[in-house]
Write a protein that holds these residues in place. Structure first.
Motif, PDB file in Angstrom:
ATOM      1  N   THR A 194      -2.303   5.626   4.089  1.00 47.86           N
ATOM      2  CA  THR A 194      -2.925   4.539   3.200  1.00 47.86           C
ATOM      3  C   THR A 194      -1.981   3.832   2.299  1.00 47.86           C
ATOM      4  O   THR A 194      -2.328   2.597   1.808  1.00 47.86           O
ATOM      5  N   ASN A 195      -0.828   4.322   2.111  1.00 44.30           N
ATOM      6  CA  ASN A 195       0.678   3.823   1.345  1.00 44.30           C
ATOM      7  C   ASN A 195       1.069   2.008   1.742  1.00 44.30           C
ATOM      8  O   ASN A 195       1.153   1.704   1.342  1.00 44.30           O
ATOM      9  N   GLN A 196       1.055   2.614   3.468  1.00 42.38           N
ATOM     10  CA  GLN A 196       1.479   1.905   3.881  1.00 42.38           C
ATOM     11  C   GLN A 196      -0.092   0.575   4.286  1.00 42.38           C
ATOM     12  O   GLN A 196       0.035  -0.838   4.132  1.00 42.38           O
ATOM     13  N   GLN A 197      -1.332   0.733   4.663  1.00 42.17           N
ATOM     14  CA  GLN A 197      -2.708  -0.282   4.287  1.00 42.17           C
ATOM     15  C   GLN A 197      -2.606  -0.943   2.920  1.00 42.17           C
ATOM     16  O   GLN A 197      -2.853  -1.655   2.903  1.00 42.17           O
ATOM     17  N   TYR A 198      -1.979  -0.089   2.251  1.00 40.29           N
ATOM     18  CA  TYR A 198      -2.215  -0.218   0.781  1.00 40.29           C
ATOM     19  C   TYR A 198      -1.220  -1.958   1.048  1.00 40.29           C
ATOM     20  O   TYR A 198      -1.107  -3.176  -0.178  1.00 40.29           O
ATOM     21  N   LYS A 246      -5.878   8.314  11.422  1.00 37.80           N
ATOM     22  CA  LYS A 246      -6.037   6.527  10.900  1.00 37.80           C
ATOM     23  C   LYS A 246      -4.440   5.929  11.310  1.00 37.80           C
ATOM     24  O   LYS A 246      -3.817   7.168  10.912  1.00 37.80           O
ATOM     25  N   TYR A 247      -3.893   5.204  11.260  1.00 38.60           N
ATOM     26  CA  TYR A 247      -2.569   4.419  10.836  1.00 38.60           C
ATOM     27  C   TYR A 247      -2.678   3.466  10.554  1.00 38.60           C
ATOM     28  O   TYR A 247      -3.790   2.615  10.450  1.00 38.60           O
ATOM     29  N   ALA A 248      -1.930   2.971  10.328  1.00 34.81           N
ATOM     30  CA  ALA A 248      -1.285   1.658   9.320  1.00 34.81           C
ATOM     31  C   ALA A 248       0.284   1.717  10.039  1.00 34.81           C
ATOM     32  O   ALA A 248       0.526   2.745   9.772  1.00 34.81           O
ATOM     33  N   THR A 249       0.682  -0.079  10.403  1.00 30.63           N
ATOM     34  CA  THR A 249       2.352   0.001  10.166  1.00 30.63           C
ATOM     35  C   THR A 249       2.416  -1.338  10.336  1.00 30.63           C
ATOM     36  O   THR A 249       1.226  -2.090   9.276  1.00 30.63           O
ATOM     37  N   GLY A 250       3.591  -1.625   9.583  1.00 30.76           N
ATOM     38  CA  GLY A 250       4.008  -3.117   8.989  1.00 30.76           C
ATOM     39  C   GLY A 250       5.457  -3.410   9.087  1.00 30.76           C
ATOM     40  O   GLY A 250       6.470  -2.160   9.640  1.00 30.76           O
ATOM     41  N   ILE A 251       5.864  -4.615   9.361  1.00 28.66           N
ATOM     42  CA  ILE A 251       6.726  -5.149  10.089  1.00 28.66           C
ATOM     43  C   ILE A 251       6.976  -6.265   9.122  1.00 28.66           C
ATOM     44  O   ILE A 251       7.313  -6.997   7.903  1.00 28.66           O
ATOM     45  N   TYR A 252       8.588  -5.727   8.524  1.00 31.81           N
ATOM     46  CA  TYR A 252       9.180  -6.332   7.307  1.00 31.81           C
ATOM     47  C   TYR A 252      10.976  -7.375   7.829  1.00 31.81           C
ATOM     48  O   TYR A 252      11.069  -6.757   8.325  1.00 31.81           O
ATOM     49  N   SER A 253      10.906  -7.791   6.543  1.00 34.74           N
ATOM     50  CA  SER A 253      12.591  -9.059   6.961  1.00 34.74           C
ATOM     51  C   SER A 253      13.097  -8.991   5.754  1.00 34.74           C
ATOM     52  O   SER A 253      11.569 -10.133   5.042  1.00 34.74           O
ATOM     53  N   THR A 254      13.785  -9.958   5.633  1.00 38.73           N
ATOM     54  CA  THR A 254      14.435 -10.457   4.186  1.00 38.73           C
ATOM     55  C   THR A 254      13.903 -12.597   4.863  1.00 38.73           C
ATOM     56  O   THR A 254      13.733 -13.181   4.061  1.00 38.73           O
ATOM     57  N   GLU A 255      14.000 -12.149   6.497  1.00 39.46           N
ATOM     58  CA  GLU A 255      13.276 -13.254   6.849  1.00 39.46           C
ATOM     59  C   GLU A 255      12.048 -14.313   6.620  1.00 39.46           C
ATOM     60  O   GLU A 255      10.902 -13.188   6.749  1.00 39.46           O
ATOM     61  N   PRO A 256      11.361 -15.505   6.171  1.00 39.46           N
ATOM     62  CA  PRO A 256      10.527 -15.321   5.076  1.00 39.46           C
ATOM     63  C   PRO A 256       8.645 -15.585   6.152  1.00 39.46           C
ATOM     64  O   PRO A 256       8.882 -15.557   7.308  1.00 39.46           O
ATOM     65  N   ALA A 257       8.287 -15.185   5.252  1.00 35.72           N
ATOM     66  CA  ALA A 257       6.744 -14.788   6.045  1.00 35.72           C
ATOM     67  C   ALA A 257       5.539 -15.786   5.603  1.00 35.72           C
ATOM     68  O   ALA A 257       5.338 -16.257   4.833  1.00 35.72           O
ATOM     69  N   VAL A 284       7.243   0.165  10.438  1.00 33.95           N
ATOM     70  CA  VAL A 284       7.195   1.630  10.451  1.00 33.95           C
ATOM     71  C   VAL A 284       5.322   1.794  10.497  1.00 33.95           C
ATOM     72  O   VAL A 284       5.190   1.275   9.999  1.00 33.95           O
ATOM     73  N   GLY A 285       5.500   2.863  10.870  1.00 38.72           N
ATOM     74  CA  GLY A 285       4.470   3.257  11.464  1.00 38.72           C
ATOM     75  C   GLY A 285       3.939   4.887  10.520  1.00 38.72           C
ATOM     76  O   GLY A 285       4.344   5.699  10.172  1.00 38.72           O
ATOM     77  N   ALA A 286       2.305   4.268  10.096  1.00 40.79           N
ATOM     78  CA  ALA A 286       2.081   5.437   8.724  1.00 40.79           C
ATOM     79  C   ALA A 286       1.027   6.121   9.866  1.00 40.79           C
ATOM     80  O   ALA A 286      -0.021   5.520   9.551  1.00 40.79           O
ATOM     81  N   VAL A 300      12.162  -8.740   0.198  1.00 34.20           N
ATOM     82  CA  VAL A 300      11.451  -8.761   1.527  1.00 34.20           C
ATOM     83  C   VAL A 300      10.031  -8.750   1.730  1.00 34.20           C
ATOM     84  O   VAL A 300       9.341  -8.876   1.011  1.00 34.20           O
ATOM     85  N   HIS A 301      10.128  -9.725   2.535  1.00 32.39           N
ATOM     86  CA  HIS A 301       9.156 -10.340   3.163  1.00 32.39           C
ATOM     87  C   HIS A 301       8.105  -9.121   3.899  1.00 32.39           C
ATOM     88  O   HIS A 301       8.632  -8.340   5.248  1.00 32.39           O
ATOM     89  N   ILE A 302       6.984  -9.276   3.818  1.00 30.55           N
ATOM     90  CA  ILE A 302       5.819  -8.594   5.027  1.00 30.55           C
ATOM     91  C   ILE A 302       5.310  -9.701   5.998  1.00 30.55           C
ATOM     92  O   ILE A 302       4.372 -10.330   5.661  1.00 30.55           O
ATOM     93  N   HIS A 303       5.663  -9.591   7.349  1.00 25.69           N
ATOM     94  CA  HIS A 303       5.438 -10.112   8.133  1.00 25.69           C
ATOM     95  C   HIS A 303       4.006  -9.787   9.062  1.00 25.69           C
ATOM     96  O   HIS A 303       2.977 -10.966   9.286  1.00 25.69           O
ATOM     97  N   SER A 304       3.677  -8.904   9.032  1.00 27.68           N
ATOM     98  CA  SER A 304       2.950  -7.513   9.569  1.00 27.68           C
ATOM     99  C   SER A 304       2.222  -6.195   8.389  1.00 27.68           C
ATOM    100  O   SER A 304       2.488  -6.178   8.568  1.00 27.68           O
ATOM    101  N   VAL A 305       1.225  -6.696   8.575  1.00 30.62           N
ATOM    102  CA  VAL A 305       0.365  -4.652   8.345  1.00 30.62           C
ATOM    103  C   VAL A 305      -1.028  -5.082   9.390  1.00 30.62           C
ATOM    104  O   VAL A 305      -1.907  -5.870   9.349  1.00 30.62           O
TER     105      VAL A 305
END
Length: 508
Positions: free
Chosen positions: A104-108, A401-412, A392-394, A281-286
């Protein structure tokens, strides 16, 4: 110039305490959660009033309120997200209590980032807290603090979120809760690999040995002790079998006092509050995905929804697994990690490591909120290693249920607002039957040990090819030998029903 409506993580915070250690305060759920949220606000380094800018706060549902009829033993607030907001003098217009599920937290993160990109929000917070360790310690001493609070006001209760997770037939046969259900999936993978119980336990030990080293270095860990693969795999009085093939040390540790918070803001607000850009920190995908019920999965050992979530997140970020410098795969048990390793060809000793926290058996399984801790660690890693990427895979339920997030300081680039995706559920579920049946072929099983005895639970196919489940008759010598020996796969059982309506099978 990063667009003002670009969502960025600007603050993360964690709080923890261990029973009996110096400075232990026996904090309540809300007080520990408030500490984590205050830490996240401080972490952002804003010169403006960040707490007052929070317009959305989602509280992650604690384990002790994650199913109907179950309440924290010492009470709680009438408005949990409101109580957390009160701890930092915030007044969000939108308050949410999450459903059950470790994803849930990753999906949020994806949901609230989408709201920010659409201009519907400027600052959203995700915060969760678990103090099961303290609750048990206080109860053991006969202490009953009053943790109730009258907060008042309205909030959005998203319910328990248990759809697709209520395996009533398996529950009725003793597979109650996560440990035996994961063990059934784990044994299915073991059968596929043709490994004995001892060989497979050693595989689990080799997977988790590096996790213990990470946990030992993490100040928030519930069990900061390095352990060898051999120690994790060897069955002893202290490291007993809880459900085959799991030893006690290799299952998620829910007796923790841990809280974590994540603050997401628009780039425009971050600038207005003077949050330093090196904190962004930029959120590249969820991505988020839902799996079939365990009993309906064509392959009991597989979790294709989790693989689809990770692959879709990588695709939307324009990156590959090789581009990830940091990884945290949800590790309540070995199989959610093994599934990712099997699919992506990752070694258990991958030099990047497969956990950022130390994993749920060692860092701690902070209820539905574990992955918030993983996201906190990911944010801090990419802040230190600029331009690096973290994944991060949650996971929630029994690989449900599964949620995945990808993070970087590179802009998204969020201009198209298409970086959060919910994937469709598969439609290839197998037919399941609750009707009486005379025979079954075993596909997988576990022997679940509890204070009241042990149950050998099997899942397999009846004569019509439908999925069924039952208990193995351990009073029958040949049946007991097959199940306790770890090799009942493919066995043909004759099945009768007992006075409780349970299916009881023994070797034909």
């Amino acid at each position: 110039m990063i667009a003002d409506n670009t969502p960025v993580i600007i603050g993360v915070g964690q709080a923890s305490e261990r029973v009996g250690e110096p400075n232990y305060e026996a904090l309540s759920y809300m007080d520990l959660g408030g500490r984590a949220l205050a830490a996240a606000i401080a972490n952002a380094g804003a010169t403006g009033d960040l707490a007052s800018a929070i317009d959305t706060l989602a509280a992650i549902r604690a384990f002790e309120m994650s199913r109907p009829g179950k309440e924290p033993p010492f009470g709680g607030p009438d408005n949990i997200p409101g109580a957390l907001a009160k701890r930092v003098k915030a007044s969000p217009k939108r308050l949410i209590l999450s459903p059950t599920g470790g994803q849930t937290n990753q999906q949020y993160v994806g949901e609230f980032a989408t709201d920010i990109a659409a201009g519907d929000s400027q600052c959203a917070v995700i915060v969760g807290s678990e103090v099961i360790s303290t609750a048990l310690a206080l109860a053991a001493k006969g202490e009953k603090p009053d943790w109730s609070e009258e907060i008042g006001g309205e909030f959005e209760d998203r319910g328990y979120g248990l759809d697709g997770m209520m395996e009533m037939q398996l529950f009725a046969h003793g597979a109650t809760g996560a440990i035996p259900l994961y063990a059934i999936a784990e044994n299915a993978r073991r059968a596929k690999l043709g490994k004995s119980l001892n060989e497979y336990r050693h595989d689990i030990g080799e997977l988790f040995e590096p996790f213990t080293r990470v946990a030992a270095a993490n100040p928030h860990s519930a069990a900061p002790v390095e352990r060898s693969a051999e120690e994790l795999a060897t069955v002893t009085d202290r490291n007993r079998i809880v459900a085959e093939p799991y030893t006690r040390m290799t299952v998620a540790r829910d007796q923790v006092n841990q809280a974590a918070a994540i603050i997401i803001a628009s780039a425009g607000l971050a600038r207005a509050l003077s949050v330093p850009e090196d904190k962004w920190v930029h959120i590249h995908s969820v991505t988020a995905a839902t799996e079939l019920m365990l009993s309906a999965r064509p392959d009991l050992s597989a979790n294709p929804a989790s693989i689809a979530s990770v692959e879709a997140a990588l695709d939307r970020s324009g990156k590959s697994m090789d581009d990830m410098q940091f990884l945290d795969f949800y590790s309540c048990f070995a199989i959610p990690v093994f599934n990712q390793c099997d699919h992506f060809g990752l070694a258990v000793d991958d030099p990047r490591g497969l956990t950022l926290t130390g994993g749920l058996p060692f860092f701690g399984g902070a209820g539905n909120n574990y992955s918030a801790h993983a996201i906190c660690e990911a944010v801090e890693r990419v802040r230190r290693q600029r331009s690096a990427y973290a994944l991060v895979g949650a996971n929630g339920g029994w690989m449900s249920k599964y949620a995945t997030g990808i993070y970087s300081t590179e802009p998204a680039d969020w201009s198209a607002n298409d970086r959060f995706e919910k994937l469709p559920m598969a439609d290839n579920g197998l037919p399941c039957s609750e009707a009486p049946f005379d025979s079954a072929t075993v596909e997988s099983y576990t022997i679940n040990f509890s204070k009241t005895g042990s149950d050998a639970v099997f899942i397999g196919r009846n004569a019509d090819g439908e999925r069924v489940c039952g208990n193995a008759d351990l009073s029958d010598e040949a049946t007991r030998a097959a199940f306790e020996g770890g090799e009942p796969f493919g066995a043909k059982l004759t099945v009768t029903r007992d006075e409780r309506g349970r299916n009881i099978g023994k070797l034909a």
